[in-house]
Design a protein around this motif. Sequence first.
Motif, mmCIF file in Angstrom:
data_model
loop_
_atom_site.group_PDB
_atom_site.id
_atom_site.type_symbol
_atom_site.label_atom_id
_atom_site.label_comp_id
_atom_site.label_asym_id
_atom_site.label_seq_id
_atom_site.Cartn_x
_atom_site.Cartn_y
_atom_site.Cartn_z
ATOM 1 N N LEU A 1 -3.671 12.146 2.696
ATOM 2 C CA LEU A 1 -3.656 12.164 4.151
ATOM 3 C C LEU A 1 -4.363 10.933 4.724
ATOM 4 O O LEU A 1 -3.842 10.256 5.617
ATOM 5 N N VAL A 2 -5.545 10.632 4.217
ATOM 6 C CA VAL A 2 -6.350 9.518 4.731
ATOM 7 C C VAL A 2 -5.599 8.189 4.591
ATOM 8 O O VAL A 2 -5.709 7.313 5.450
ATOM 9 N N LEU A 3 -4.817 8.047 3.516
ATOM 10 C CA LEU A 3 -4.104 6.778 3.275
ATOM 11 C C LEU A 3 -2.686 6.796 3.841
ATOM 12 O O LEU A 3 -1.930 5.840 3.634
ATOM 13 N N SER A 4 -2.319 7.865 4.546
ATOM 14 C CA SER A 4 -0.949 7.956 5.076
ATOM 15 C C SER A 4 -0.820 7.186 6.377
ATOM 16 O O SER A 4 -1.815 6.817 7.005
ATOM 17 N N LYS B 1 0.049 1.091 -11.738
ATOM 18 C CA LYS B 1 1.072 0.185 -11.212
ATOM 19 C C LYS B 1 0.506 -0.738 -10.143
ATOM 20 O O LYS B 1 0.864 -1.913 -10.067
ATOM 21 N N GLY B 2 -0.352 -0.220 -9.280
ATOM 22 C CA GLY B 2 -0.888 -1.028 -8.203
ATOM 23 C C GLY B 2 0.133 -1.276 -7.117
ATOM 24 O O GLY B 2 1.019 -0.455 -6.875
ATOM 25 N N GLY B 3 0.039 -2.445 -6.456
ATOM 26 C CA GLY B 3 0.883 -2.715 -5.305
ATOM 27 C C GLY B 3 1.667 -4.008 -5.368
ATOM 28 O O GLY B 3 2.207 -4.437 -4.342
ATOM 29 N N HIS C 1 0.845 -1.189 0.000
ATOM 30 C CA HIS C 1 0.000 0.000 0.000
ATOM 31 C C HIS C 1 0.888 1.250 0.000
ATOM 32 O O HIS C 1 2.112 1.160 0.097
ATOM 33 N N ARG C 2 0.256 2.394 -0.103
ATOM 34 C CA ARG C 2 0.976 3.644 -0.353
ATOM 35 C C ARG C 2 1.966 3.979 0.764
ATOM 36 O O ARG C 2 3.060 4.485 0.500
#
Length: 421
Positions: A418-421, A185-187, A114-115
Amino acid sequence: MPVVAITGMRQTGKTTLLKEEPGLRGRRYVTFDDFAQLEAAKANPEALLSGEEPLTLDEAQKCPEIFTALKREVDRKRRPGRFLLSGSANLLLLKNLSETLAGRAVYLNLHPFHRREILGQTGHPPFLPNFFKAVAPGAAGKAGFSGEQPFAGGAILGPSKGREGPPRLRLDTPPAPISPAELLKGGMPSVCLDEVEDPSLWFRSFEQTYLERDLRSLAQVADLMAFRRVMQRAALRTGQILKQSGLARDAGLNSVTTARYLDLLETSFVIARLPAYLKNRTSRLIKSPKLLFTDVGIAAYLAGVKDLALSSDEPLRGYLLETYVAQNLAGILAAHWPAARLHYWHVQGRFEVDFVIEDGRDSLALEIKAATRWNEDDLAPLETFLAATQRCRAGILVHNGRDAVHLRDRLWALPMGLVLS
């Protein structure tokens, strides 16, 4: 637990983890990708499991004979962490295995990257669990929220001294928007870490290997072309409510065969079915699951999507973005918020909230918007959900810009980065 099973889609890095993680290097390692070891295990599983040293069994689903012997060996001597299994099929979904190891095993899923992992942000706590604590009624000053909770690029702050109100957000580094390249690209590690020059060639190889090797080890599928059609048609429906009859019709198959193929895709972690959130009194709630690919890059490849720029007018852009957010949320929740459950909410013909994160009786609602700006109409689904769900701590309009705004009671507009951080 005496048995730990690490499962996940092929190529997510399970073998690399088992062989390279410093805490696991001292274990005896056996892989059933090795034909000689597989045959020896099938002929005499007890001999393989004997001995006192910790044992790691890679691709364990290829040797079903091992599980009964494993149960007997665990019952003979129960020691935490004695056996570590991995596999590309969900052991909980394979027939009889959950019964064989009931009370003896814990199952962990290795998600695609994930990011937070790709950007190297894992040294900081994730944003969402701390935000959930911070917006709890009366959270300021309590154990759940003690004034400042850091996250990558900022912190959540309690109300000013002597005042009441919502938490405040300090953004030291404005979050970067999600780029079209990130979605394509995805993960999958080889692709998202730029280890391959042409991602499309890697995805093609993944598809071929999955169909010709992994799938055949799971079940007898006589017509691989029909299975490929179901997989490709499913990719065109990622992020959408699953209508199995329509999928079967488009693939030229009956509903029974289509249902079996979807089960195989889920068993091998290619897709997931997101359940509906039903804990309020709205009578026209949709109850069917939402279909999501576990890696957005694979979904985009199978759907034939090559350009997600705003100028491309791609009809799947919003659904692929939702798939990307779901992929990130699944990884964050599994690692940092295991008590949470992920749902979606939909009132037939009216409103939909893309994600509802439920923890106990409380929840967070997230509505995903691909643009960097929003208007009042974009807030209607969240406001409807908040009105119907009193235990929802906050509704968040997740946009792809940089501004974090508290709009009004229990309603926020926050950047996706921000939400995915």
